[in-house]
Write an enzyme that holds these catalytic residues in place. Structure first.
Site, PDB file in Angstrom:
ATOM      1  CB  CYS A  34      -1.005  -0.012   1.145  1.00 29.85           C
ATOM      2  SG  CYS A  34      -0.318   0.548   2.685  1.00 29.85           S
TER       3      CYS A  34
ATOM      4  CG  ASP B 258       5.654  23.585 -36.058  1.00 28.92           C
ATOM      5  OD1 ASP B 258       6.075  24.542 -35.380  1.00 28.92           O
ATOM      6  OD2 ASP B 258       5.511  23.631 -37.287  1.00 28.92           O
TER       7      ASP B 258
ATOM      8  CG  ASP C 240       5.994  27.105 -32.143  1.00 34.11           C
ATOM      9  OD1 ASP C 240       6.894  26.312 -31.847  1.00 34.11           O
ATOM     10  OD2 ASP C 240       5.105  26.856 -32.974  1.00 34.11           O
TER      11      ASP C 240
ATOM     12  CB  CYS D 256       4.842  -0.238   0.645  1.00 41.58           C
ATOM     13  SG  CYS D 256       3.851  -1.355   1.621  1.00 41.58           S
TER      14      CYS D 256
ATOM     15  CG  ASP E  46       2.815  28.367 -34.753  1.00 39.98           C
ATOM     16  OD1 ASP E  46       2.797  29.601 -34.865  1.00 39.98           O
ATOM     17  OD2 ASP E  46       3.634  27.629 -35.321  1.00 39.98           O
TER      18      ASP E  46
HETATM   19  P1  ADP Z   1       4.833  31.213 -38.226  1.00 37.88           P
HETATM   20  O1  ADP Z   1       4.189  31.945 -37.104  1.00 37.88           O
HETATM   21  O2  ADP Z   1       3.874  31.037 -39.349  1.00 37.88           O
HETATM   22  O3  ADP Z   1       5.492  29.948 -37.800  1.00 37.88           O
HETATM   23  P2  ADP Z   1       7.475  32.491 -38.483  1.00 37.88           P
HETATM   24  O4  ADP Z   1       7.581  33.276 -37.222  1.00 37.88           O
HETATM   25  O5  ADP Z   1       8.293  31.259 -38.589  1.00 37.88           O
HETATM   26  O6  ADP Z   1       5.949  32.187 -38.857  1.00 37.88           O
HETATM   27  O7  ADP Z   1       7.862  33.445 -39.709  1.00 37.88           O
HETATM   28  C1  ADP Z   1       7.204  34.662 -39.937  1.00 37.88           C
HETATM   29  C2  ADP Z   1       7.416  35.178 -41.314  1.00 37.88           C
HETATM   30  O8  ADP Z   1       8.790  35.434 -41.535  1.00 37.88           O
HETATM   31  C3  ADP Z   1       7.012  34.239 -42.417  1.00 37.88           C
HETATM   32  O9  ADP Z   1       5.649  34.341 -42.722  1.00 37.88           O
HETATM   33  C4  ADP Z   1       7.878  34.725 -43.572  1.00 37.88           C
HETATM   34  O10 ADP Z   1       7.299  35.835 -44.189  1.00 37.88           O
HETATM   35  C5  ADP Z   1       9.139  35.156 -42.872  1.00 37.88           C
HETATM   36  N1  ADP Z   1      10.171  34.116 -42.894  1.00 37.88           N
HETATM   37  C6  ADP Z   1      10.641  33.447 -41.834  1.00 37.88           C
HETATM   38  N2  ADP Z   1      11.591  32.560 -42.201  1.00 37.88           N
HETATM   39  C7  ADP Z   1      11.714  32.665 -43.538  1.00 37.88           C
HETATM   40  C8  ADP Z   1      12.528  32.020 -44.521  1.00 37.88           C
HETATM   41  N3  ADP Z   1      13.410  31.076 -44.213  1.00 37.88           N
HETATM   42  N4  ADP Z   1      12.365  32.385 -45.809  1.00 37.88           N
HETATM   43  C9  ADP Z   1      11.471  33.321 -46.134  1.00 37.88           C
HETATM   44  N5  ADP Z   1      10.693  33.954 -45.262  1.00 37.88           N
HETATM   45  C10 ADP Z   1      10.805  33.660 -43.979  1.00 37.88           C
HETATM   46 MG    MG Z   2       5.855  28.027 -36.726  1.00 38.26          MG
END
Ligand code: ADP
Ligand code: MG
Length: 751
Positions: free
Chosen positions: A20, A642, A646, A23, A439
């Site tokens: 229990c 993902d 974020d 323990c 997101d």
């Molecule tokens: P989310 O919130 O959709 O995950 P991110 O914060 O990753 O978006 O990116 C925001 C914006 O920055 C994108 O919508 C794009 O316009 C620009 N961006 C980010 N990384 C890249 C990349 N590697 N090439 C082109 N644009 C980018």
């Molecule tokens: Mg994202």
């Protein structure tokens, strides 16, 4: 204590002989006191212990020794010892069943005699059954044969100064026994015998234990079914060169443990995928429901990823292994579920604290009952029976089972639905959520954008292909989903990739880098605005595509934008329904994105969100501040992402929820992982955690009620010791049945 974070090892042990909550608490206290132990966590329901220690001060063997000295068994909890463990459990179960039968057979005549007496039957047989020496003969084997386990356990617990419930059972039944011996043979009143009380109490407690054991084994069904998914062998394909120079393939069936990364394996239709890997040849449909909860089979062909434990349905596949069995997705899931099931929920602290002070308190109450009953009634026999009833009803067994059994079943049900809950604490947090922040990219949308439009500035010095090559070259250094879309788009153009120098990711905005000494930027129109880069020729493209929910990205040099490329990331098929379901169960839903407002608004409307539920153009750290703001408004926030940009928001949230399709880092740190990335599982997860918490509270309530309401009744003589024994066994069993009923939980609507 000096703590060196680098010198920390974990030991996972399977522990036998726990009866229990006292323990498990006792092992925690005794081991936890030893030098070098950082943390000791023992779970009664899963029969597991997790010990965190400094290997310089103590080792695993010593921990096992300490546990054995405290009166329990301990075995390493790993693949190699699992068979041994199962055998041992079976032996224990068999022994308990046998003792139970013997104990019941010996008690039966006395129970019949007692009932006959109460019914006023006075045949010679009934008289015979009440003879002191007959009762002594029937009771002694139970008292000292069956009962010895209680005395041993009680003694062990007293030695380490953590008295267990066995002390209560021992005291109670021994008091009844010896008082009867005194009355029957040593000059007391021979009409006052309580042998049958003692015998029946021991039998009932044993019955409770037996049923508890069986039910507890059922709570572990989820993890056993996960372990059963693991293939034992794989068919390895080896290429050998014959003497005449021809290459032949040899097929050998090998144990799964000997498969290494890069092995070529054959998987017949109908067979389990043996290890994680990817398809080299063949096509088939794969049933991945066991990992993701996703019921539709998935088509797989050359290059596609395969996961161990999933089932190859229709065609033969040749695959190459990419992970060892011990590192496969399935193994990691099993590990996670195992840890979750063995973990404690903060709510259990109440139960632990109560059961630690319970036993001494009950002994005090029993002594007071004895004395007061004697003073009031003037009969030692009655007084003893009152205090025996107190000792027996007070056993805190159900209390110890309340939380861990519900957590085991709850996390197990989750795992079977592709919802991995990290531990009891995560579960408790998930149950409190009232706001979910999603997101956009990869969570609401597929996270796999496709290029829809590509255009270059006509009067440029570089050709279309040269510009695309620079763009693709830059993006091939980025992990962003948009970058992947651009790289894929570039693949169809057979480009010569330029050499990139001084690459730098502008998190949440884009990136920069140099080609041939010239500096380039890639990013959103907003980035172009901020950098004062002219994109006049593309002015029309931006609103046109953004209002369709697409993302516009540009490549520019230090003066002006040279390329515009737009991408569409389709919304997941179930996102809209999932968001509606969440709202229907009373959850606030918010969408966050780094993407521009127009794109966000279109996607948001598509999935049924209101304008005030959409926050766009956020930098990764802004996402965390939005979560913080919501928390400041008193909301309990879960962040779903993902792991791409974020992570800060996931960490800030009260509960972090990762998509199984996302990055590994997100899964490691998340409270909950949704394996198939389907948002429908969010509402299931919330309902499951709420339901599990409700079960825990019900269990704690019932366990407390039995003990606390029972004690005064017993003290005032309103509860016979036999009924007290039955009630105690019943309380443990009812708590278990309540937890097991989670298995049938409907996770579709609020109940
Ligand atoms: P989310 O919130 O959709 O995950 P991110 O914060 O990753 O978006 O990116 C925001 C914006 O920055 C994108 O919508 C794009 O316009 C620009 N961006 C980010 N990384 C890249 C990349 N590697 N090439 C082109 N644009 C980018
Ligand atoms: Mg994202």
């Amino acid at each position: 204590m000096h703590q060196d974070p680098l010198n920390r090892e974990f030991s996972r042990l399977a522990i036998t002989g726990m009866t229990c909550a006292n323990c498990s608490g006792r092992i925690e206290r005794v081991v936890g006191k030893k030098p070098g132990i950082y943390r000791a966590n023992v779970n009664l329901a899963s029969k597991k212990g997790m010990f965190e220690y400094d290997p310089n001060l103590i080792d695993e063997a010593e921990i096992i020794q300490i546990i054995e000295k405290t009166g329990f068994g301990a075995i390493l909890d790993d693949e190699d010892h699992r068979g041994e463990l199962i055998l041992q459990e079976e032996r224990v179960a068999k022994r308990v069943r046998l003792t139970l039968i013997i104990s019941a057979l010996l008690s039966l005549p006395m129970v019949i005699g007692m009932i006959a007496m109460l019914a006023g039957v006075h045949t010679p047989w009934v008289e015979f059954l009440h003879r002191p020496w007959v009762q002594l003969l029937l009771t002694t084997p139970i008292q000292f044969g069956v009962g010895i386990r209680f005395y041993k356990a009680a003694w062990a617990s007293l030695k380490v100064k953590a008295p267990s419930m066995d002390v209560l059972v021992s005291l109670g039944t021994l008091a009844a026994f010896f008082y009867s011996v005194y009355n029957g043979f040593l000059g007391g009143d021979p009409t006052h015998l309580y042998f049958e009380s003692s015998a029946v109490i021991i039998t009932l407690i044993l019955l409770g234990k037996y049923m508890e054991e069986r039910a507890k084994n059922r709570t572990g069904a989820a993890i056993r079914s996960l372990m059963a998914l693991q293939a034992k062998t794989a068919i390895r394909i080896d290429e050998v060169t014959a003497e005449d120079g021809t290459i032949r393939e040899i097929f050998t069936e090998v144990p799964i443990g000997s498969v290494i990364v890069g092995d070529k394996l054959l998987v017949h239709p109908g067979k389990t995928i043996p290890v994680d890997g990817s398809v080299i040849s063949g096509n088939s449909t794969i049933d991945e429901s066991m990992l993701t909860g996703e019921s539709l089979p998935i088509d797989k062909g050359v290059g596609d990823e395969l996961f161990s434990g999933t089932i190859n349905q229709s065609g033969a596949l040749v695959m190459t292994s990419t992970k060892l069995d011990s590192e496969s997705t399935l193994s990691r899931i099993i590990e996670m579920v195992n840890d979750a099931q063995g973990s404690k929920a903060p709510i259990q602290k109440i139960a632990d604290q109560v059961s630690a002070i319970f036993v001494p308190a009950v002994i005090v109450i029993a002594i007071i009952t004895l004395l007061i009953s004697f003073v009031v009634i003037g009969d030692w026999g009655v007084a003893i029976m009152h205090s025996v009833a107190v000792l027996v009803i007070a056993c805190p067994c159900a209390l110890g089972l309340a939380t861990p059994t519900a957590i085991m079943v709850g996390t197990g049900v989750g795992a079977n639905n592709g919802i991995l809950i990290k531990n009891g604490e995560s579960l408790e947090r998930a149950a409190k959520i009232n706001t979910i922040v999603l997101d956009k990219t990869g969570t609401i949308t597929e996270g796999a954008p496709k290029v829809t439009h590509f255009e270059v500035r006509k009067d440029g010095l570089l050709s279309e292909d040269e510009l695309l090559a620079i763009l693709v070259g830059l993006e091939s250094h980025s992990e962003h989903p948009l970058a992947k879309a651009i790289v894929v788009f570039g693949e169809s153009h057979s480009l010569e990739k330029p050499k990139i120098e001084n690459f730098q990711a502008l998190v949440g905005a884009g990136l920069r880098g140099e080609v041939g000494g010239k500096r380039y930027f890639v990013g959103s129109p907003r980035l172009m605005d901020e950098m004062k880069l002219d994109y006049m020729p593309f002015k029309r493209v931006v609103p046109e595509h953004e209002s369709m929910g697409e993302t516009v990205v540009m490549l520019s040099d230090e003066h002006q934008a040279l390329v515009v490329i737009t991408m569409a990331d389709p919304v997941k098929a179930t996102s809209k329904e999932a968001i509606a379901t969440l709202k229907a169960i009373g959850i606030n839903v918010i969408m966050l994105t780094g993407d521009n407002a127009r794109t966000a608004a279109k996607i948001g409307v598509d999935v049924g969100l209101m304008p005030d539920e959409i926050v766009a153009e956020l930098k990764p750290e802004d996402k965390a501040s939005v979560v913080k703001e919501l928390q400041a408004q008193g909301k309990i926030v879960a962040m779903v992402g993902d792991g791409m940009n974020d992570a800060p928001a996931l960490a800030q949230a009260d509960a972090g929820i990762a998509m199984g399709t996302g990055t590994d880092i997100a899964m490691e740190s998340a409270d909950v992982t949704i394996m198939n990335g389907d948002l429908i599982n969010l509402s299931k997860m919330i309902l499951l955690s709420e339901l599990t918490m409700r079960k825990i509270k019900q269990n704690l309530f019932w366990a407390f009620i039995y003990n606390t309401v029972g004690i005064p009744f017993a003290a005032f003589g309103l509860l016979s010791p036999i009924i007290a024994g039955g009630a105690m066994a019943f309380s443990s069993v009812s708590v278990l049945i309540n937890s097991l009923s989670l298995n049938r939980a409907k996770l579709t609507k609020k109940s």
